[in-house]
Every structure is written in structure tokens, then in C-alpha cells.
Design a protein around this motif. Structure first.
Motif, PDB file in Angstrom:
ATOM      1  N   TYR A 175      45.980-116.596 -62.938  1.00 31.09           N
ATOM      2  CA  TYR A 175      44.600-116.275 -63.302  1.00 31.09           C
ATOM      3  C   TYR A 175      43.622-117.310 -62.761  1.00 31.09           C
ATOM      4  O   TYR A 175      42.499-116.994 -62.413  1.00 31.09           O
ATOM      5  N   ARG A 176      44.048-118.562 -62.732  1.00 31.52           N
ATOM      6  CA  ARG A 176      43.141-119.664 -62.398  1.00 31.52           C
ATOM      7  C   ARG A 176      43.528-120.411 -61.129  1.00 31.52           C
ATOM      8  O   ARG A 176      42.742-121.201 -60.622  1.00 31.52           O
ATOM      9  N   HIS A 177      44.757-120.223 -60.652  1.00 32.16           N
ATOM     10  CA  HIS A 177      45.253-121.046 -59.555  1.00 32.16           C
ATOM     11  C   HIS A 177      45.922-120.206 -58.476  1.00 32.16           C
ATOM     12  O   HIS A 177      46.730-119.335 -58.784  1.00 32.16           O
ATOM     13  N   ASN A 178      45.625-120.538 -57.235  1.00 32.74           N
ATOM     14  CA  ASN A 178      46.370-120.017 -56.106  1.00 32.74           C
ATOM     15  C   ASN A 178      47.650-120.853 -56.052  1.00 32.74           C
ATOM     16  O   ASN A 178      47.576-122.081 -56.140  1.00 32.74           O
ATOM     17  N   PRO A 179      48.825-120.231 -55.911  1.00 27.02           N
ATOM     18  CA  PRO A 179      50.061-121.029 -55.899  1.00 27.02           C
ATOM     19  C   PRO A 179      50.038-122.185 -54.902  1.00 27.02           C
ATOM     20  O   PRO A 179      50.520-123.273 -55.212  1.00 27.02           O
ATOM     21  N   ASP A 180      49.471-121.980 -53.716  1.00 30.37           N
ATOM     22  CA  ASP A 180      49.429-123.061 -52.722  1.00 30.37           C
ATOM     23  C   ASP A 180      48.645-124.271 -53.221  1.00 30.37           C
ATOM     24  O   ASP A 180      48.939-125.405 -52.844  1.00 30.37           O
ATOM     25  N   GLU A 181      47.655-124.057 -54.061  1.00 31.52           N
ATOM     26  CA  GLU A 181      46.835-125.154 -54.572  1.00 31.52           C
ATOM     27  C   GLU A 181      47.544-125.956 -55.665  1.00 31.52           C
ATOM     28  O   GLU A 181      47.094-127.037 -56.029  1.00 31.52           O
TER      29      GLU A 181
ATOM     30  N   GLY B  33      51.804-130.364 -55.285  1.00 29.69           N
ATOM     31  CA  GLY B  33      51.344-131.744 -55.314  1.00 29.69           C
ATOM     32  C   GLY B  33      50.660-132.150 -56.607  1.00 29.69           C
ATOM     33  O   GLY B  33      50.423-133.331 -56.827  1.00 29.69           O
ATOM     34  N   ARG B  34      50.360-131.185 -57.467  1.00 30.23           N
ATOM     35  CA  ARG B  34      49.692-131.503 -58.745  1.00 30.23           C
ATOM     36  C   ARG B  34      50.700-131.975 -59.783  1.00 30.23           C
ATOM     37  O   ARG B  34      51.827-131.494 -59.828  1.00 30.23           O
ATOM     38  N   GLN B  35      50.268-132.896 -60.614  1.00 36.01           N
ATOM     39  CA  GLN B  35      51.094-133.291 -61.751  1.00 36.01           C
ATOM     40  C   GLN B  35      50.773-132.373 -62.927  1.00 36.01           C
ATOM     41  O   GLN B  35      49.610-132.001 -63.137  1.00 36.01           O
ATOM     42  N   VAL B  36      51.814-131.997 -63.658  1.00 38.31           N
ATOM     43  CA  VAL B  36      51.693-131.133 -64.829  1.00 38.31           C
ATOM     44  C   VAL B  36      52.562-131.699 -65.942  1.00 38.31           C
ATOM     45  O   VAL B  36      53.389-132.585 -65.715  1.00 38.31           O
TER      46      VAL B  36
END
Length: 106
Positions: free
Chosen positions: A48-54, A57-60
Motif C-alpha cells: 500500500y505504501r512501498h514499492n518493493p524495490d524501495e 536496504g531499509r532497516q525494519v
């Protein structure tokens, strides 16, 4: 330090992410998470909020000790943590700054 929670919440980095159209839930994304000492898979409703490619590299934050749940042939081993926005769509819960992978929430 001992966690006050009944589950283990750890910091992970998204190494890979891709759409998950074969799942029955809308906007599900397949994630491969690096928690420092292991790579875990997670199916998260983030489209809903994020393109998978984006997401790469993000921390979750993710729960790592709930067991494995098979979803449309994908083994989800971690629960990526989010909170609902005004439309009840998940918003990622993330560290405020980059931190070591695998660190536990306390």
C-alpha cells in the motif's frame, strides 16, 4: 538485558523484496531479511505504501520467534512490524537511525 516481551523483536535489513501476487491478501510483499546471524523470509502487507524495490536496504523491526507460516508456497519466518495509518494500511516501524543488525528491542 532481558526483554520484557513474550516475543523477540530484532532489527533486520531488507536484502531483497518482491511483489507477492499469488497470495490472497492484497498488497503482500515477499521480504528476505538479514538479522545479522541469519537470513529470514517475511511476507508483509507493505504494498500500500512501498514499492518493493524501495524497501531494499531499509532497516525494519521484526518478530523472529513465532515459527514459520506457509503463505501461498512461501515460508514466512518473521513478522515485520507495522502500525495502521488512517486507512488501516501498515506503516513500517523502523529504528530512528541505523543500528547494528540483529539487535533486540528492550
Amino acid at each position: 538485558m532481558t526483554s520484557p516481551f513474550d516475543v523477540t523483536v530484532r532489527v533486520a535489513e531488507v536484502r531483497r523484496a518482491e511483489p507477492f501476487p499469488e497470495a490472497n491478501k492484497p498488497e503482500l510483499v515477499k521480504l528476505w531479511l538479514d538479522v545479522g546471524d541469519a537470513e529470514l523470509q517475511s511476507a508483509a502487507q507493505l504494498g500500500y505504501r512501498h514499492n518493493p524495490d524501495e524497501l531494499v536496504g531499509r532497516q525494519v523491526l521484526c518478530v523472529t520467534d513465532l515459527g514459520t507460516v506457509p503463505i501461498a508456497g512461501f515460508e514466512s519466518e518473521a513478522l515485520t512490524i507495522g502500525v495502521p495509518d488512517e486507512n488501516d494500511h501498515p506503516v513500517l516501524v523502523v529504528p530512528d537511525e541505523e543500528v547494528p543488525l540483529g539487535g533486540e528491542l528492550y
